[in-house]
Design an enzyme around this catalytic site. Structure first.
Site, mmCIF file in Angstrom:
data_model
loop_
_atom_site.group_PDB
_atom_site.id
_atom_site.type_symbol
_atom_site.label_atom_id
_atom_site.label_comp_id
_atom_site.label_asym_id
_atom_site.label_seq_id
_atom_site.Cartn_x
_atom_site.Cartn_y
_atom_site.Cartn_z
ATOM 1 N N GLU A 75 8.915 -6.302 -4.863
ATOM 2 C CA GLU A 75 9.450 -5.148 -5.282
ATOM 3 C C GLU A 75 10.148 -5.434 -6.708
ATOM 4 O O GLU A 75 11.205 -6.114 -6.422
ATOM 5 C CB GLU A 75 10.386 -4.447 -4.204
ATOM 6 C CG GLU A 75 11.302 -3.285 -4.916
ATOM 7 C CD GLU A 75 10.369 -2.045 -5.318
ATOM 8 O OE1 GLU A 75 9.589 -1.554 -4.588
ATOM 9 O OE2 GLU A 75 10.448 -1.712 -6.439
ATOM 10 N N GLN A 83 13.710 10.190 -3.144
ATOM 11 C CA GLN A 83 12.997 11.052 -4.013
ATOM 12 C C GLN A 83 13.022 12.548 -3.457
ATOM 13 O O GLN A 83 13.063 13.475 -4.455
ATOM 14 C CB GLN A 83 11.315 10.626 -4.152
ATOM 15 C CG GLN A 83 11.372 9.262 -4.767
ATOM 16 C CD GLN A 83 10.011 8.752 -4.760
ATOM 17 O OE1 GLN A 83 8.918 9.468 -5.256
ATOM 18 N NE2 GLN A 83 9.919 7.647 -4.260
ATOM 19 N N CYS A 203 4.443 14.895 -1.790
ATOM 20 C CA CYS A 203 5.045 16.245 -1.805
ATOM 21 C C CYS A 203 4.462 17.430 -2.626
ATOM 22 O O CYS A 203 4.828 17.907 -3.565
ATOM 23 C CB CYS A 203 6.584 16.115 -2.192
ATOM 24 S SG CYS A 203 7.200 17.732 -1.330
ATOM 25 N N THR A 348 3.852 12.398 2.073
ATOM 26 C CA THR A 348 5.355 12.593 2.225
ATOM 27 C C THR A 348 6.030 11.430 2.696
ATOM 28 O O THR A 348 5.487 10.660 3.377
ATOM 29 C CB THR A 348 5.671 13.779 2.953
ATOM 30 O OG1 THR A 348 5.421 13.635 4.092
ATOM 31 C CG2 THR A 348 5.263 14.971 2.466
ATOM 32 N N ALA A 350 7.983 11.975 4.986
ATOM 33 C CA ALA A 350 7.824 12.245 6.551
ATOM 34 C C ALA A 350 6.601 11.727 7.183
ATOM 35 O O ALA A 350 6.609 11.154 8.335
ATOM 36 C CB ALA A 350 8.178 13.960 6.670
ATOM 37 N N CYS A 382 6.768 19.174 5.248
ATOM 38 C CA CYS A 382 7.443 19.579 3.778
ATOM 39 C C CYS A 382 8.451 20.450 3.989
ATOM 40 O O CYS A 382 8.103 21.628 4.166
ATOM 41 C CB CYS A 382 6.331 20.041 3.125
ATOM 42 S SG CYS A 382 6.494 20.194 1.355
HETATM 43 P P1 FAD Z 1 7.366 4.894 -2.847
HETATM 44 O O1 FAD Z 1 8.713 5.336 -1.841
HETATM 45 O O2 FAD Z 1 7.475 5.832 -4.016
HETATM 46 O O3 FAD Z 1 7.498 3.383 -3.192
HETATM 47 C C1 FAD Z 1 6.618 2.819 -3.986
HETATM 48 C C2 FAD Z 1 7.424 1.341 -4.203
HETATM 49 O O4 FAD Z 1 6.343 0.338 -4.705
HETATM 50 C C3 FAD Z 1 8.420 1.363 -5.213
HETATM 51 O O5 FAD Z 1 9.753 0.994 -5.011
HETATM 52 C C4 FAD Z 1 7.769 0.765 -6.457
HETATM 53 O O6 FAD Z 1 8.687 0.331 -7.368
HETATM 54 C C5 FAD Z 1 6.973 -0.419 -5.902
HETATM 55 N N1 FAD Z 1 5.856 -0.626 -6.541
HETATM 56 C C6 FAD Z 1 5.008 -0.104 -7.342
HETATM 57 N N2 FAD Z 1 4.123 -0.836 -7.853
HETATM 58 C C7 FAD Z 1 4.445 -2.079 -7.658
HETATM 59 C C8 FAD Z 1 3.811 -3.226 -7.728
HETATM 60 N N3 FAD Z 1 2.908 -3.509 -8.820
HETATM 61 N N4 FAD Z 1 4.375 -4.409 -7.242
HETATM 62 C C9 FAD Z 1 5.387 -4.317 -6.261
HETATM 63 N N5 FAD Z 1 5.796 -3.079 -6.098
HETATM 64 C C10 FAD Z 1 5.547 -2.200 -6.574
HETATM 65 N N6 FAD Z 1 8.693 13.657 0.976
HETATM 66 C C11 FAD Z 1 9.023 14.206 1.916
HETATM 67 O O7 FAD Z 1 8.951 13.705 3.218
HETATM 68 N N7 FAD Z 1 9.963 15.504 2.067
HETATM 69 C C12 FAD Z 1 10.380 15.895 0.874
HETATM 70 O O8 FAD Z 1 10.910 17.015 0.839
HETATM 71 C C13 FAD Z 1 9.943 15.333 -0.377
HETATM 72 N N8 FAD Z 1 10.034 15.777 -1.645
HETATM 73 C C14 FAD Z 1 9.924 15.114 -2.604
HETATM 74 C C15 FAD Z 1 9.964 15.847 -3.860
HETATM 75 C C16 FAD Z 1 9.803 14.884 -5.124
HETATM 76 C C17 FAD Z 1 10.126 15.399 -6.532
HETATM 77 C C18 FAD Z 1 8.998 13.642 -5.067
HETATM 78 C C19 FAD Z 1 8.999 12.757 -6.250
HETATM 79 C C20 FAD Z 1 8.791 13.141 -3.710
HETATM 80 C C21 FAD Z 1 9.036 13.984 -2.517
HETATM 81 N N9 FAD Z 1 8.601 13.382 -1.302
HETATM 82 C C22 FAD Z 1 9.048 14.047 -0.356
HETATM 83 C C23 FAD Z 1 7.672 12.252 -1.265
HETATM 84 C C24 FAD Z 1 8.380 10.882 -0.801
HETATM 85 O O9 FAD Z 1 9.349 10.522 -1.649
HETATM 86 C C25 FAD Z 1 7.132 9.982 -0.947
HETATM 87 O O10 FAD Z 1 5.997 10.372 -0.251
HETATM 88 C C26 FAD Z 1 7.527 8.582 -0.572
HETATM 89 O O11 FAD Z 1 8.575 8.068 -1.079
HETATM 90 C C27 FAD Z 1 6.192 7.579 -0.484
HETATM 91 O O12 FAD Z 1 6.537 6.385 -0.002
HETATM 92 P P2 FAD Z 1 5.988 5.274 -0.544
HETATM 93 O O13 FAD Z 1 6.646 3.975 0.354
HETATM 94 O O14 FAD Z 1 4.547 5.246 -0.081
HETATM 95 O O15 FAD Z 1 5.980 5.096 -1.894
#
Ligand code: FAD
Length: 457
Positions: A75, A83, A203, A348, A350, A382
């Site tokens: 990471e 977020q 989201c 999300t 969630a 959501c």
């Molecule tokens: P992320 O949490 O985005 O993590 C991805 C990680 O991968 C990051 O830390 C990034 O740095 C890393 N990464 C990327 N590329 C590489 C690479 N090449 N090598 C190593 N690491 C890398 N969800 C809800 O449940 N309820 C809500 O109300 C809600 N509202 C939201 C509102 C907004 C404005 C936003 C932006 C999001 C919202 N979400 C909500 C969505 C939620 O934040 C995401 O769905 C969730 O964080 C996804 O998790 P993830 O682990 O897939 O990705």
């Protein structure tokens, strides 16, 4: 196709420091910065790529079960953002500094953190190469890289977002989210336009949440009569789940918000305050709208490094997993969690929470040489914030059937749901989910289901 037999576990080896052969300190063993370590080879039992919502939850669960040094998290970022708070920051209800923690404090201490980017996946050889010149060999790989924000795909947008004092803003990036409230405070007449792009996004409720918050804000300030609120979405409907779509359509009508479906933002001319949209029902037909405030939800995709590894992804660039087990469809030692997975759930945090026990149990099964049998039902939720004190809590599965946790009609706007979203969920995220203890509300739902409340109350 990967032929490594599940259950042939190599012990995670000590990191080999080519240029430093002293014993790493407690600090340096977790922080392997590019500047200090070159041309390093590393092996681990489980490699988690991405330390965001899904990656951190998985690393916590797995490192707690497998023990120290078995799990490596790749990471590159210093900060871990919660977020879902960004929408509230846009409405001035929270501050940006409340939405993040240091990555070092969030990632589990039993896992090793490699603070670098994945540059290339080689699933045939079970390796990932990194931005610091390392090659990490794994027995099991979990891809949790989330979605990248492609603001640059819309001509004029980045310039508009980065011009001080511009009327263009976006809650989706920590870089731009603070400017949203500034735009709200400044806008006192004209068109306030909110967009939803023509691709899967994280989201999918957030683009309309910020429109409802803005509506409430302008009403509170006594400016609403002078401002047209326009929600332009690329989708054919306001929300994919009928139960909530009906409630939202009533809300939109009552609040006098203009809804245009199948409208995709294709250009921003910020000097003239003009946004150009394509009518997706008539491809190629463009029209211009002037704005006094433009809130943009950017196009998104999996990060290029994931999308470019054709062996790992579907034609649309998502990690090609079985939607039930979240195991890769070709490589049985690869799993995905969160936004970068091809499972057709709403993206999300969630959903990632509900996926985490499934991925955990299935990875553990495969480690023991068994078939993965745990099933993810597509649960996502959501909390659709509709103002400064109300929220509709949408919860549903792959079939777009509501799966509501509470013994109430959750399609109604409620203060209780707003309070939960604003005050309780961040605590749940940091204290439980990031430590691997939150698996979504399925257990709560079961407990509440014994209560015979009248859902219409
Ligand atoms: P992320 O949490 O985005 O993590 C991805 C990680 O991968 C990051 O830390 C990034 O740095 C890393 N990464 C990327 N590329 C590489 C690479 N090449 N090598 C190593 N690491 C890398 N969800 C809800 O449940 N309820 C809500 O109300 C809600 N509202 C939201 C509102 C907004 C404005 C936003 C932006 C999001 C919202 N979400 C909500 C969505 C939620 O934040 C995401 O769905 C969730 O964080 C996804 O998790 P993830 O682990 O897939 O990705």
């Amino acid at each position: 196709m990967n032929r490594r037999l599940p259950g042939t576990i190599s012990q995670c080896q000590k990191i080999l420091l080519a240029t430093h052969n002293h014993a790493p300190t407690a600090f340096s063993s977790r922080f392997l910065s590019t500047s200090r370590v070159n041309r390093e080879r590393q092996e681990c039992q489980v490699l988690v790529v991405g330390g965001g919502t899904g990656g951190c939850a998985m690393a916590a669960k797995l490192s707690s079960r497998l023990g120290s040094d078995k799990v490596v998290v790749l990471e590159p970022e210093d900060k871990h953002y919660y977020q879902p708070m960004f929408t509230l920051i846009g409405g001035g209800m929270k501050r940006l500094d409340q939405s993040h923690r240091q990555m070092a404090d969030v990632l589990p201490t039993r896992a090793k953190w490699v603070k670098e980017k994945a540059l290339e996946f080689d699933p045939d050889n079970n390796t990932v190469s990194t931005s610091g010149g390392k090659t990490i060999k794994y027995d099991f790989l979990i891809i949790a890289t989330g979605l990248q924000l492609n603001y640059g795909k819309i001509p004029g947008l980045v310039e508009a977002l980065e011009t001080p004092g511009s009327n263009v803003c976006s809650i989706y990036s920590p870089k731009y989210v603070d400017h949203v409230y500034e735009c709200l405070r400044r806008t006192n007449k004209g068109n306030a336009i909110f967009t939803f792009p023509n691709c899967p996004i994280k989201c999918a409720g957030a683009p309309q949440k910020i429109a409802y918050i803005s509506d409430h804000y302008f009403r509170k300030m006594g400016r609403r009569d002078n401002i047209n609120i326009i929600y332009n979405t690329s989708l054919p409907v306001i929300f994919g789940v009928k139960h909530y779509a009906e409630a939202l359509m009533k809300l939109i009508k009552r609040r006098n918000i203009t809804l245009n479906v199948q409208r995709n933002l294709v250009e921003v001319r910020h000097k003239d305050n003009i946004a150009v949209f394509e009518d997706l029902a008539k491809p190629g037909v463009h029209y211009e709208e002037t704005y006094s405030m433009l809130h943009v939800t950017p196009p998104m995709s999996t990060p290029d490094v994931v999308a470019n590894c054709k062996k790992l992804v579907t034609p649309t660039g998502f990690v090609d997993v079985d939607q039930m087990t979240l195991q890769h469809n070709k490589y049985n030692n690869v799993f995905a969690i969160g936004d970068s997975a091809s499972s057709p759930n709403s993206k999300t945090a969630a959903a990632a929470a509900a996926q985490s026990p499934v991925v955990f149990r299935n990875v553990m099964a495969v480690i023991k040489g068994k078939a993965p049998t745990d099933i993810y039902d597509g649960y996502s939720s959501c909390p659709i914030v509709t103002g400064y004190s109300s929220c509709i809590l949408a919860e549903f599965d792959y079939n777009l059937t509501p799966v509501e946790t509470f013994p109430l009609d959750q399609s109604k706007e409620r203060y209780s749901m707003f309070f939960m979203k604003k005050e309780l969920m961040p605590v749940l995220y940091w204290k439980l989910m990031m430590n691997g203890y939150w698996n979504g509300p399925a257990l709560m739902r079961k407990m509440f289901s014994v209560l015979k409340f009248n859902k219409k109350q």
